[in-house]
Design an enzyme around this catalytic site. Structure first.
Site, mmCIF file in Angstrom:
data_model
loop_
_atom_site.group_PDB
_atom_site.id
_atom_site.type_symbol
_atom_site.label_atom_id
_atom_site.label_comp_id
_atom_site.label_asym_id
_atom_site.label_seq_id
_atom_site.Cartn_x
_atom_site.Cartn_y
_atom_site.Cartn_z
ATOM 1 N N CYS A 169 -0.480 6.164 7.106
ATOM 2 C CA CYS A 169 -1.861 5.696 7.799
ATOM 3 C C CYS A 169 -1.714 4.967 8.941
ATOM 4 C CB CYS A 169 -2.438 4.708 6.447
ATOM 5 S SG CYS A 169 -4.204 4.275 7.047
ATOM 6 N N ASP B 38 -15.810 -14.096 25.622
ATOM 7 C CA ASP B 38 -15.260 -13.281 24.364
ATOM 8 C C ASP B 38 -15.289 -11.860 24.999
ATOM 9 O OD1 ASP B 38 -14.355 -12.496 22.160
ATOM 10 O OD2 ASP B 38 -16.050 -12.933 20.773
ATOM 11 N N CYS C 253 -2.482 0.203 9.372
ATOM 12 C CA CYS C 253 -1.722 -0.886 9.213
ATOM 13 C C CYS C 253 -0.270 -0.408 9.712
ATOM 14 C CB CYS C 253 -1.230 -1.339 7.710
ATOM 15 S SG CYS C 253 -2.603 -1.983 6.695
ATOM 16 N N CYS D 288 -8.682 1.051 0.215
ATOM 17 C CA CYS D 288 -7.723 0.625 1.100
ATOM 18 C C CYS D 288 -7.337 -0.879 0.985
ATOM 19 C CB CYS D 288 -8.288 0.745 2.610
ATOM 20 S SG CYS D 288 -7.636 -0.392 3.885
ATOM 21 N N CYS E 228 -9.339 -10.766 22.516
ATOM 22 C CA CYS E 228 -8.602 -9.896 21.696
ATOM 23 C C CYS E 228 -7.484 -9.137 22.473
ATOM 24 C CB CYS E 228 -9.501 -8.888 21.021
ATOM 25 S SG CYS E 228 -10.632 -8.040 22.300
ATOM 26 N N GLU F 90 -25.212 -10.108 27.016
ATOM 27 C CA GLU F 90 -24.553 -9.032 26.264
ATOM 28 C C GLU F 90 -25.032 -7.792 26.784
ATOM 29 O OE1 GLU F 90 -22.351 -8.053 23.702
ATOM 30 O OE2 GLU F 90 -23.330 -6.227 23.934
ATOM 31 N N TYR G 289 -20.598 -12.105 26.855
ATOM 32 C CA TYR G 289 -20.203 -11.181 25.950
ATOM 33 C C TYR G 289 -20.643 -11.505 24.296
ATOM 34 C CZ TYR G 289 -17.187 -10.476 30.009
ATOM 35 O OH TYR G 289 -16.870 -10.211 31.399
ATOM 36 N N GLN H 163 -17.775 -9.409 14.013
ATOM 37 C CA GLN H 163 -16.109 -9.806 13.536
ATOM 38 C C GLN H 163 -15.677 -9.011 12.296
ATOM 39 O OE1 GLN H 163 -13.677 -10.920 15.714
ATOM 40 N NE2 GLN H 163 -14.785 -11.912 17.127
ATOM 41 N N CYS I 123 0.932 -1.119 -0.073
ATOM 42 C CA CYS I 123 0.070 0.032 -0.023
ATOM 43 C C CYS I 123 0.907 1.223 0.112
ATOM 44 C CB CYS I 123 -0.906 0.190 1.283
ATOM 45 S SG CYS I 123 -1.813 1.569 1.543
#
Ligand code: SAH
Length: 487
Positions: free
Chosen positions: A79, A417, A82, A165, A444, A338, A317, A288, A73
């Site tokens: 940017c 999660d 990334c 992108c 995550c 949730e 979650y 996701q 890119c």
């Protein structure tokens, strides 16, 4: 050795930091260098020196690392999206696997050899670009007053123009071209974060990878967009365009979407499929972003849950119920929790459209709903009305092997999660009290995963599997799944 601002040193990069920056040492003093890759020999200039470390600017790559890659890119560097395009994909995967390993060892206090013996290789992507099913492009003006759409530069809100992108879908450009052309033709101003004037703030685009369905939501600082019907008509001509809407956000903060939405054309929601299950997605839904890896992640979670068909499973979650519905195919009963009421509405609807009847959803904080349901369950159990088998109340809760149709409050398997901050202490405490046979932790953030894994381990759970799944190629985000078994 102490370093000062503007000092120039040549160092070998040995490690990678949390945001993908290279880390090397000058006489034992750690330097963080954005854009440097482990293995590189680099000449750097000290920008900011702290007591025990410094940030340095990459001046020259004297000897490139074998893990260095040329970013495909053209705006990868400025940017903020990334942070790892300059690192080969193979090395990115290695970094992520190590990150999970090292956090479990250093934060979680697990034995290194043990972690290595239970870790499975990271699941990467075959094609680590064009994977994002969602993009939110801020709209603004460049120095010459031209309309731009793109992404924020790292740590600022300057827009780096980029309608195409490399992480996103090819339709993004076509959609943005139409929106920006419309703005130009109708003299519509983009929103200005400083003056709070102007109308168009962001363009949100979503695509169902399995169905091809497209959604566009234009987020505006006002009620109406000039000639919005004309814009909607143009957007609806794009193949598979399913939903065009306006979202009103007149707030002065950084939140992207407002609460008020209005459909301009098509349907309110788009549909995507993961494996055989369909999901309705609205502009506000959490879903996701990497459809290809999402399926691999959920399947890995399902393998670790190792369901036989008669289990009661909790999915804490749960968002719009994605994992819950995946689990429901293999379990007797699933309960999802949730915090966002709209997501629970979506979850219930998703269960309905898939004909899934063994999933029930609760709105609230996991750390509040779970203890509440458990307390109710215990109370019933003590009164002798706790265990129901196939809908019939049975009085002999004591010592029964029946694991069917247990009311909410009981669990054979608990899947969590959570967001990056991990599980609340009260939630983990309740899990330990409920003592399910297995806990599957999808995370995550490896640091909070490691912290919570230690609490589970100290509470009588053995960590038996660890596997990272690359949900976010080209970025430093790391996703992992862990399986725990009650000792
Ligand atoms: N499992 C879902 C969503 C995971 S993201 C999926 O894979 O799609 C984490 C979710 O936790 C978000 O939907 C967020 O709204 C929710 N959440 C955050 N804090 C929470 C809490 N304290 N209790 C319950 N849910 C919470």
């Amino acid at each position: 050795m102490s370093l000062e601002k503007n000092d120039i040193v040549t160092i070998r990069i040995e490690d990678m930091g949390n945001e993908g920056e290279g880390i090397g040492k000058a006489d034992g003093f750690p330097l963080f260098v954005k854009g440097a890759v482990p293995g590189d020999l680099v000449k750097v200039k000290v920008m900011k020196a702290k007591k025990n470390y410094a940030f340095a600017h990459l001046e020259e790559v004297v000897e490139p690392s074998p893990y260095r890659a040329v970013p495909p890119c053209p705006v990868a560097n400025p940017c903020g999206g990334c942070s790892l395009q300059h690192v080969s994909y193979e090395a990115q995967l290695q970094y992520k696997q190590n990150k999970v390993r090292n956090d479990l060892i250093h934060i979680g206090g697990f034995d290194a050899e043990y972690i290595d013996s239970i870790s499975e290789p990271i699941i990467g992507m075959e094609e680590p670009y064009h994977y994002r099913n969602k993009a939110q492009f801020p709209i603004g003006k460049d120095k010459n007053g031209h309309l731009v759409a793109g992404f924020y530069a790292g740590r600022t809100h300057d827009i780096i123009p980029n309608r195409d992108c490399m992480l996103g879908v090819k339709e993004n450009k076509e959609i943005l071209d139409i929106v920006l052309d419309h703005m130009k033709a109708c003299h519509i101003e983009p929103y200005d974060e400083v003056t709070h004037k102007g109308l168009v703030r962001h363009v949100l685009i979503r695509k169902g990878f399995a169905t091809g369905q497209l959604m566009v939501c234009v987020i505006i600082n006002g009620k109406k967009l000039p000639k919005e019907d004309v814009l909607a008509e143009k957007l609806m001509q794009i193949k598979n365009m399913t939903s065009v809407s306006i979202n009103v956000n007149t707030g002065h903060d950084n939140v992207i979407l407002g609460k008020e939405a209005r459909l301009l054309a098509g349907e309110e929601r788009i549909i995507d499929k993961v494996d055989d299950i369909s999901f309705c997605i609205s502009p506000l839904s959490f879903y996701q972003v990497n459809s290809v890896q999402m399926e691999k992640l959920y399947k890995q979670g399902l393998i670790y849950a190792d369901l036989k068909g008669n289990e009661t499973v909790w999915d804490l979650y749960c968002g719009i119920g994605t994992i819950s519905l995946f689990l429901a195919q293999k379990a007797k009963q699933v309960y999802g929790v949730e915090i966002i009421p709209e997501a629970i509405e979506d979850a219930k609807n998703n269960a309905r459209i898939n004909g899934i009847t063994n999933a029930e959803f609760f709105v609230g904080k996991a750390e509040e709903v779970l203890p509440e349901k458990y307390a109710q369950f215990r109370e019933k159990e003590l009164k002798g009305e706790g265990i129901q088998t196939d809908g019939h109340a049975s009085a002999d809760g004591e010592g029964t092997d029946e694991r069917q149709c247990k009311p909410a409050g009981y669990a054979d398997v608990i899947v969590v999660d959570p967001p990056r901050k991990g599980c609340d202490a009260k939630c983990l405490e309740t899990i330990l009290t409920m003592a399910p046979e297995k806990v599957v932790y999808i995370s995550c953030d490896p640091a909070t995963l490691a912290r919570d894994a230690r609490i589970l381990a100290d509470g009588g759970y053995e960590l038996i599997h660890v596997r990272a799944v690359d949900q976010f190629p080209q970025t430093s985000h790391v996703e992992a799944v862990c399986a725990f078994k009650r000792k």
